[in-house]
Design a protein around this motif. Structure first.
Motif: not given
Length: 378
Positions: A155, A186-190, A157
């Motif tokens: 996981e 895992i990191e939707k606002n990237n 990123v």
């Protein structure tokens, strides 16, 4: 404490796929149970410990028998025995005789907790090697390294994004999209990963999906110049020319010193059949190119195309000559020069120009047909 050095190109070492090596027999031969301390590039600035291993088996073989053994050569990572022998002759500069003996060493990689010497962060070491290979354009090998590093942390990123970038470079766009989607779960606002996903979708000819992914990136940071640039390009592919132009204009409000954006705007205006405005964009791109020769050559050619569309043939010819001076073997530039020479009724020069194209690309049909047309007009 036997130390063995490997070349850093041997990425199969870190995956566990490579479990043997062949070395000229040492004064004290290795035996089963010996501990190996394995390094990449031991005698260079790039020296790096990769792991410790235990010898599981050994064989002796004469050079006479080794030099034609393709099977062993392939296990060692070479294409065939001849390829291996070439490398061995570089390694053993004092020469190799047929009766010289080599040791085939089989080993198993040990978990870091079992190491006797300095312990390292294996994941970090593999990621560093992956990044170097990626930056060097060796995408097949860097893909192996990123995949191996992800086994330590599925996981991560950064690694998921880099693996996606790597797969994109290899043309495996759907696999790349899978990596980006896992990273975004895992990191939707990237914003960068959303945009990378958009690029992979664009390459997969999923143009509407690419615009949706790009819009997600825009919702996070509407002023990101990279995201805006790709938005303009996606809209252009969708033939939403007015929307694309608005994006490029917005981008230039943020950064009006980027020659690539001015070039893209010029190309779009050319497609919109607005050559005068396109010419202004190309002139601005050239003004900003400075020493970026590749961009400069392309911009000169595009400016020439705009001038050709406007019937300003002599000015177009000057641009094509400048483009060719910077990129002498670019057949598109040379073809364009030939076309403008035909427009100027300089058929002898045009014929010679098309002949140059055929010298570079003998099967270029455009050059052949245009050359024949020139001959008819002489």
């Amino acid at each position: 404490m036997p130390i063995i050095s490997f070349g850093s190109q041997d990425v199969d070492l870190i995956t566990g796929k490579k479990t043997m090596t062949i070395r000229k027999l040492w004064k004290t031969p290795l035996k089963v149970g010996d501990r190996l301390h394995c390094y990449w590039n031991l005698v260079s600035k790039e020296k790096k410990k990769i792991f410790e291993a235990e010898v599981t088996n050994t064989d002796l073989i004469s050079f006479e028998d080794l030099k034609n053994n393709d099977e062993l050569a392939k296990q060692e990572g070479y294409e065939d025995s001849q390829d291996m022998i070439k490398e061995f002759k570089k390694m053993y500069v004092n020469g190799i005789n047929d009766d010289d003996r080599f040791q085939v060493i089989y080993f198993k990689k040990l978990d870091v907790d079992e190491w006797e010497g300095e312990k390292i962060d294996e994941k970090d070491m593999i990621v560093q090697r992956a990044d170097i290979l990626f930056d060097s354009g060796k995408y097949d090998k860097s893909a192996i390294c990123y995949t191996t590093a992800l086994k330590f942390d599925p996981e991560d990123v950064y690694l998921l994004n880099k693996k996606g970038d790597n797969l994109t470079r290899l043309g495996k766009f759907e696999n790349a999209i899978d990596c980006y989607e896992k990273a975004l779960s895992i990191e939707k606002n990237n914003e960068y990963i959303w945009n990378n996903k958009a690029i992979a979708m664009l390459n997969s000819e999923r143009y509407e999906d690419a615009l949706i992914a790009n819009s997600e990136a825009m919702s996070i940071n509407p002023k990101n110049s990279v995201i805006l640039y790709w938005r303009g390009f996606i809209l252009e592919v969708l033939r939403r020319f007015d929307d694309a132009l608005a994006v490029y204009d917005e981008l230039l409000k943020i950064d009006d010193k980027n020659p690539e954006v001015w070039n893209a705007r010029g190309n779009l205006l050319t497609d919109m059949e607005r050559p005068e405005e396109a010419l202004e964009s190309y002139d601005k791109a050239l003004e900003l190119c400075l020493d970026e020769e590749d961009i400069d050559a392309t911009a000169q050619n595009r400016k020439g195309n705009a001038l050709l569309d406007l019937g300003r043939y002599n000015e177009a010819l000057v641009c094509y000559d400048k483009a060719i001076e910077l990129s002498q073997s670019n057949v598109d530039f040379i073809l364009n020069k030939g076309v403008v020479l035909m427009e100027l009724n300089k058929f002898q020069e045009a014929m010679e120009t098309f002949t140059k194209v055929l010298a570079i690309e003998p099967n270029n049909d455009d050059a052949r047909v245009l050359r024949e047309e020139c001959l008819e007009n002489l």
